[in-house]
Design an enzyme around this catalytic site. Structure first.
Site, short mmCIF file in Angstrom:
data_model
loop_
_atom_site.label_atom_id
_atom_site.label_comp_id
_atom_site.label_asym_id
_atom_site.label_seq_id
_atom_site.Cartn_x
_atom_site.Cartn_y
_atom_site.Cartn_z
N SER A 202 36.44 2.25 -0.96
CA SER A 202 35.47 1.81 0.04
C SER A 202 34.81 0.52 -0.41
O SER A 202 34.48 0.37 -1.60
CB SER A 202 34.41 2.90 0.26
N HIS A 204 31.78 -0.93 0.43
CA HIS A 204 30.34 -1.07 0.20
C HIS A 204 29.87 -0.47 -1.12
O HIS A 204 28.71 -0.60 -1.48
CB HIS A 204 29.54 -0.50 1.38
N CYS A 327 25.51 10.91 1.64
CA CYS A 327 26.08 11.47 2.87
C CYS A 327 25.40 12.76 3.29
O CYS A 327 25.54 13.20 4.43
CB CYS A 327 27.57 11.70 2.68
#
Length: 401
Positions: A202, A204, A327
């Protein structure tokens, strides 16, 4: 005490670096052509995408045509697991092996696959947060098609024996996927040395923008199309490419691989200073293995307080930290990762995750160590749980030493 701003939640997200933004800007302004168009502005975008595939592949020891750009790590995880099992089911392979403390992008995908008739074995991780390769091998069945074990845990930072697990999977002719979102930029990643068939990343987490990720798929691993409707990503993922984000991601991958051991050693010194001093606070414990962990990860349970109150108190002092995965930070449930280590709910609720970056300074660490003990003392003074524990009235909570 002078208030500072200290950002130590880099496992949740990182700021875009200047080098990455500089690479992105031309593609956000004059380089707006559609990479599928045949005129010059479109061809320029197409060439840029080709270069990005080459650069990202080189960063992990892969081939350019084994790289597929996605929107994030969770999308990559979903495509890897759901796509693989769709293919493998045709060969009579309907069993998956994973661990109990994977990211929810893996665990929830496995639950979704179970509803479709697939079977999943969830391996334990023990108190040190490490998956044992021998447990993986013992769980293999004739119908096992896929193993998915994360490279480094997003909460406690433990680094798994990926190469050993991959070797076992190769010997048994089973596909092996790893979620390496937290590992990139902190440990060396070479897909051939690791014996992996699929690997998720990912942007970011490595100072690129949100909304871009990658899935490595080894040649010979056939996944169905993720999105139909166009020829993008060699026909596997339709949709006009976000050239600016992809170019920034490729630059971030390049930077993440530079001086990785030297940078890690510097960060580890700060990490260990934090761990050693926070553990001086009464009734605290380090979560996860002391050595086999990411150089910037600190995860400590502080008994007798609520994680939410701790984070808000730190925020008031200018410190951005976490109590677990970003998350699930809106959930009041304790971390499934800490519960998997054997912690009881009351202790798991009081966890603090600090994740450092190359930009973290010793002054930042000193400020955290100056602020944290007073916050803990104040919160414990207001806590009925702490009072009961000190009186020995709460038998359910095992006191830490």
């Amino acid at each position: 005490m002078e208030k500072r701003f200290v950002y130590v939640d880099n496992a949740a997200t990182t700021p875009i670096s200047k080098e990455v933004l500089d690479v992105m800007m031309p593609w956000l302004t004059e380089g707006y052509g559609n990479a599928s168009s045949i005129y010059s502005k479109g061809r320029e975008a197409g060439w840029a995408l080709k270069k990005a595939h080459e650069d990202v592949a080189a960063a992990i020891g892969a081939e350019p045509n084994e790289i597929y750009f996605t929107s994030c790590g969770s999308e990559s995880d979903n495509w890897a697991l759901k796509g693989a099992m769709q293919t493998l089911a045709k060969r009579g392979k309907k069993h998956i092996i994973t661990s109990v403390f994977e990211h929810h992008a893996i665990l929830h995908t496995c639950k979704a696959l179970e509803k479709q008739g697939f079977e999943v074995t969830y391996l334990p991780v023990y108190e040190n947060g490490i998956v044992k390769p021998e447990d993986v091998e013992a769980a293999i069945r004739p119908d096992t098609g896929l193993v998915s074990i994360m490279f480094a845990n997003n909460e406690i930072g433990t680094i798994q024996p990926i190469a050993e697990i991959g070797k076992i999977c190769r010997e048994h002719k089973i596909w092996f996927h790893t979620d390496a979102v937290q590992a990139m930029g902190h440990v060396k990643i070479d897909v051939n040395e690791l014996n992996v068939d699929m690997l998720s990343l990912s942007g970011h987490k490595i100072h690129a923008q949100k909304g871009v990720g990658m899935l490595y798929v080894r040649k010979g691993v056939l996944l169905p199309n993720l999105i139909d409707g166009g020829g993008q990503e060699r026909g596997k993922r339709a949709g006009t490419e976000n050239v600016a984000a992809i170019m920034g991601f490729a630059k971030a991958m390049q930077i993440a691989n530079e001086n990785i051991e030297e940078r890690g050693a510097k960060t580890k010194v700060l990490r260990d200073k934090l761990i050693d001093n926070i553990l001086k606070i009464e009734k605290t414990r380090l979560n996860g293995d002391r050595e086999n962990r990411l150089p910037g990860n600190v995860n400590i349970s502080i008994e007798g307080i609520e994680g939410e109150s701790l984070l808000l108190s730190l925020d008031m002092m200018g410190i951005c930290a976490s109590s677990g995965s970003a998350c699930t930070s809106g959930s009041l449930d304790p971390s499934h990762v800490l519960l998997a280590l054997g912690l009881v709910h009351e202790v798991a609720h009081g966890s603090l995750r600090i994740s450092l970056s190359d930009e973290t300074t010793e002054e930042d660490v000193d400020y955290i160590l100056e602020v944290l003990p007073g916050i803990v003392e104040r919160l414990r003074a207001m806590s009925p749980l702490w009072e009961a524990m000190m009186k020995g009235e709460n038998k359910k909570v095992k006191m830490m030493h």
